[in-house]
Design a protein around this motif. Sequence first.
Motif, mmCIF file in Angstrom:
data_model
loop_
_atom_site.group_PDB
_atom_site.id
_atom_site.type_symbol
_atom_site.label_atom_id
_atom_site.label_comp_id
_atom_site.label_asym_id
_atom_site.label_seq_id
_atom_site.Cartn_x
_atom_site.Cartn_y
_atom_site.Cartn_z
ATOM 1 N N LEU A 135 17.219 64.406 -23.458
ATOM 2 C CA LEU A 135 16.218 64.407 -24.486
ATOM 3 C C LEU A 135 15.212 63.336 -24.519
ATOM 4 O O LEU A 135 15.516 62.503 -24.380
ATOM 5 C CB LEU A 135 16.792 64.606 -25.892
ATOM 6 C CG LEU A 135 17.701 65.799 -26.146
ATOM 7 C CD1 LEU A 135 18.578 65.587 -27.301
ATOM 8 C CD2 LEU A 135 16.652 67.204 -26.411
ATOM 9 N N TRP A 136 13.839 63.574 -24.657
ATOM 10 C CA TRP A 136 13.006 62.578 -24.812
ATOM 11 C C TRP A 136 12.476 62.964 -26.111
ATOM 12 O O TRP A 136 11.699 64.290 -26.504
ATOM 13 C CB TRP A 136 11.731 63.012 -23.562
ATOM 14 C CG TRP A 136 12.225 62.319 -22.433
ATOM 15 C CD1 TRP A 136 13.233 61.519 -21.877
ATOM 16 C CD2 TRP A 136 11.229 62.827 -21.112
ATOM 17 N NE1 TRP A 136 13.351 61.567 -20.633
ATOM 18 C CE2 TRP A 136 12.180 62.203 -20.211
ATOM 19 C CE3 TRP A 136 10.306 63.644 -21.052
ATOM 20 C CZ2 TRP A 136 11.877 62.551 -18.711
ATOM 21 C CZ3 TRP A 136 9.766 63.781 -19.667
ATOM 22 C CH2 TRP A 136 10.700 63.142 -18.722
ATOM 23 N N LEU A 137 12.169 61.931 -27.094
ATOM 24 C CA LEU A 137 11.696 61.958 -28.440
ATOM 25 C C LEU A 137 10.183 61.754 -28.180
ATOM 26 O O LEU A 137 9.841 60.509 -27.525
ATOM 27 C CB LEU A 137 12.234 60.882 -29.357
ATOM 28 C CG LEU A 137 11.700 60.673 -30.781
ATOM 29 C CD1 LEU A 137 11.695 62.014 -31.493
ATOM 30 C CD2 LEU A 137 12.455 59.586 -31.404
ATOM 31 N N GLU A 138 9.147 62.305 -28.603
ATOM 32 C CA GLU A 138 7.902 62.111 -28.347
ATOM 33 C C GLU A 138 7.259 61.779 -29.791
ATOM 34 O O GLU A 138 7.290 62.446 -30.561
ATOM 35 C CB GLU A 138 7.038 63.185 -27.575
ATOM 36 C CG GLU A 138 5.693 62.929 -27.569
ATOM 37 C CD GLU A 138 4.968 64.005 -27.037
ATOM 38 O OE1 GLU A 138 3.760 63.794 -26.436
ATOM 39 O OE2 GLU A 138 5.390 65.090 -26.778
ATOM 40 N N PRO A 139 6.835 60.537 -29.939
ATOM 41 C CA PRO A 139 5.713 60.286 -31.083
ATOM 42 C C PRO A 139 4.635 61.091 -30.950
ATOM 43 O O PRO A 139 4.011 60.971 -29.875
ATOM 44 C CB PRO A 139 5.604 58.503 -31.100
ATOM 45 C CG PRO A 139 6.751 58.259 -29.986
ATOM 46 C CD PRO A 139 6.938 59.327 -29.202
ATOM 47 N N VAL A 140 4.123 61.772 -31.907
ATOM 48 C CA VAL A 140 3.112 62.611 -31.931
ATOM 49 C C VAL A 140 2.252 62.270 -32.970
ATOM 50 O O VAL A 140 2.560 62.267 -34.221
ATOM 51 C CB VAL A 140 3.233 64.018 -31.873
ATOM 52 C CG1 VAL A 140 2.092 64.916 -31.825
ATOM 53 C CG2 VAL A 140 4.064 64.447 -30.531
ATOM 54 N N TYR A 141 0.952 61.966 -33.022
ATOM 55 C CA TYR A 141 0.004 61.603 -33.786
ATOM 56 C C TYR A 141 -0.740 63.159 -34.362
ATOM 57 O O TYR A 141 -1.586 63.662 -33.546
ATOM 58 C CB TYR A 141 -1.209 60.746 -33.582
ATOM 59 C CG TYR A 141 -2.079 60.558 -34.579
ATOM 60 C CD1 TYR A 141 -1.801 59.620 -35.888
ATOM 61 C CD2 TYR A 141 -3.557 61.141 -34.781
ATOM 62 C CE1 TYR A 141 -2.881 59.637 -36.787
ATOM 63 C CE2 TYR A 141 -4.227 61.025 -35.814
ATOM 64 C CZ TYR A 141 -3.917 60.109 -36.761
ATOM 65 O OH TYR A 141 -4.904 60.087 -37.811
ATOM 66 N N HIS A 182 9.632 58.400 -20.084
ATOM 67 C CA HIS A 182 8.516 58.988 -19.603
ATOM 68 C C HIS A 182 7.161 58.433 -20.119
ATOM 69 O O HIS A 182 7.441 58.144 -21.400
ATOM 70 C CB HIS A 182 8.603 60.666 -19.485
ATOM 71 C CG HIS A 182 7.465 61.461 -18.841
ATOM 72 N ND1 HIS A 182 7.208 61.157 -17.769
ATOM 73 C CD2 HIS A 182 6.719 62.434 -19.391
ATOM 74 C CE1 HIS A 182 6.120 61.981 -17.473
ATOM 75 N NE2 HIS A 182 5.864 62.748 -18.333
ATOM 76 N N VAL A 183 6.059 58.510 -19.538
ATOM 77 C CA VAL A 183 4.897 58.116 -20.053
ATOM 78 C C VAL A 183 3.950 59.213 -19.842
ATOM 79 O O VAL A 183 3.847 59.607 -18.607
ATOM 80 C CB VAL A 183 4.362 56.761 -19.459
ATOM 81 C CG1 VAL A 183 3.018 56.459 -19.811
ATOM 82 C CG2 VAL A 183 5.300 55.765 -19.639
ATOM 83 N N GLN A 184 3.172 59.525 -20.736
ATOM 84 C CA GLN A 184 2.043 60.730 -20.644
ATOM 85 C C GLN A 184 0.671 60.033 -21.007
ATOM 86 O O GLN A 184 0.660 58.927 -21.890
ATOM 87 C CB GLN A 184 2.260 61.836 -21.629
ATOM 88 C CG GLN A 184 3.356 62.585 -20.866
ATOM 89 C CD GLN A 184 3.640 64.020 -21.932
ATOM 90 O OE1 GLN A 184 3.044 63.989 -23.194
ATOM 91 N NE2 GLN A 184 4.070 65.069 -21.471
ATOM 92 N N VAL A 185 -0.382 60.334 -20.342
ATOM 93 C CA VAL A 185 -1.647 59.614 -20.754
ATOM 94 C C VAL A 185 -2.926 60.815 -20.822
ATOM 95 O O VAL A 185 -2.648 61.875 -20.497
ATOM 96 C CB VAL A 185 -1.820 59.072 -19.386
ATOM 97 C CG1 VAL A 185 -1.106 57.546 -19.292
ATOM 98 C CG2 VAL A 185 -2.283 59.613 -18.130
ATOM 99 N N LEU A 238 12.658 57.943 -24.611
ATOM 100 C CA LEU A 238 11.372 57.783 -25.513
ATOM 101 C C LEU A 238 10.310 58.497 -24.513
ATOM 102 O O LEU A 238 10.455 57.959 -23.241
ATOM 103 C CB LEU A 238 10.845 56.417 -26.072
ATOM 104 C CG LEU A 238 9.684 56.988 -27.229
ATOM 105 C CD1 LEU A 238 10.272 57.229 -28.353
ATOM 106 C CD2 LEU A 238 8.765 55.546 -27.297
ATOM 107 N N LEU A 239 9.522 59.236 -25.065
ATOM 108 C CA LEU A 239 8.322 59.749 -24.310
ATOM 109 C C LEU A 239 7.228 58.920 -24.797
ATOM 110 O O LEU A 239 6.714 59.465 -25.976
ATOM 111 C CB LEU A 239 8.127 61.324 -24.611
ATOM 112 C CG LEU A 239 6.939 61.852 -23.363
ATOM 113 C CD1 LEU A 239 7.131 63.239 -23.600
ATOM 114 C CD2 LEU A 239 5.720 61.473 -23.572
ATOM 115 N N ALA A 240 6.740 58.203 -24.233
ATOM 116 C CA ALA A 240 5.692 57.151 -24.783
ATOM 117 C C ALA A 240 4.393 57.867 -24.225
ATOM 118 O O ALA A 240 4.075 57.619 -22.861
ATOM 119 C CB ALA A 240 5.817 55.853 -24.371
ATOM 120 N N ASP A 241 3.373 58.286 -25.248
ATOM 121 C CA ASP A 241 2.361 59.005 -24.956
ATOM 122 C C ASP A 241 1.136 57.819 -25.217
ATOM 123 O O ASP A 241 1.014 57.677 -26.535
ATOM 124 C CB ASP A 241 2.099 60.219 -25.741
ATOM 125 C CG ASP A 241 0.823 61.143 -25.151
ATOM 126 O OD1 ASP A 241 -0.173 60.576 -25.317
ATOM 127 O OD2 ASP A 241 1.196 62.113 -25.180
#
Length: 254
Positions: A133-139, A196-199, A169-172
């Motif tokens: 699982l990846w927890l994604e912080p979302v604004y 994971h990292v998203q951009v 963590l999924l760091a966006d």
Amino acid sequence: MKIAACIEWMFADAGEDLPSRIRAASAAGVKAVEFHLWREKPLDAIEVALKETGSQLLSFCVEPRRSLVDPADHEAVLAAVADAIPVAQRFNSAMILASGFTRPEVPEQEQFDAAVTVLKRAAELAGQAGVVLWLEPVYMVINGQRMFVDTVRRGLDIVAAVDSPALRLLADAYHSAQTQEDFVAAIGYRMPLIGHVQVADTNGRHEPGTGDIDWTSIMKALRQKGYEGAIGLEYFPTVPDSASLAMSRDALGL
């Protein structure tokens, strides 16, 4: 580091259907893709396209989306994870969760503890199944309420408290920038907790290099901190496929 593309938003020149976009991404040298919700996707056709091109479905979102910070939603969260696990196993993909919105009448620590409690149970399910699982912080702000986990720092605090190899963590970088957070400082020494990292760039959520984010510093820091995963392109293209991908590669040094 390799590139992954959100095929719901990218490679639209190939048409509306996702298998065609997977093939277009592969032809452009992008062998990893991501999408959002999974239940209405043509999974059989997607699997054919992935196998045909030697590509990977890197991640998808758990649905229906429910709150991690509201105990009344916890059984629904776990049921949604359980439903998603066979898909994650089928495609060797990570499953993405977001926290849900803040509960203004509830103390912050109580919400934090609720998220940790349900994520421990979810991570146990995922770990037993051999997936992650990846927890994604979302604004996101709706009716004045922000998502409870909308910064990398808070997300990492929760992942650390859960303390399971099945949760990362999924760091966006885009969402982090929206909160005015220092992305690199927020990661600090906790890179091993990031899966994971998203951009995307601010403002507008377009190609890296079209906005205000210092991608040179971010990419340098990721390399120095030992990040070896993919960089997920999750943005709305402003130009045709090939030019958009070239812009992103140039800005990111990939």
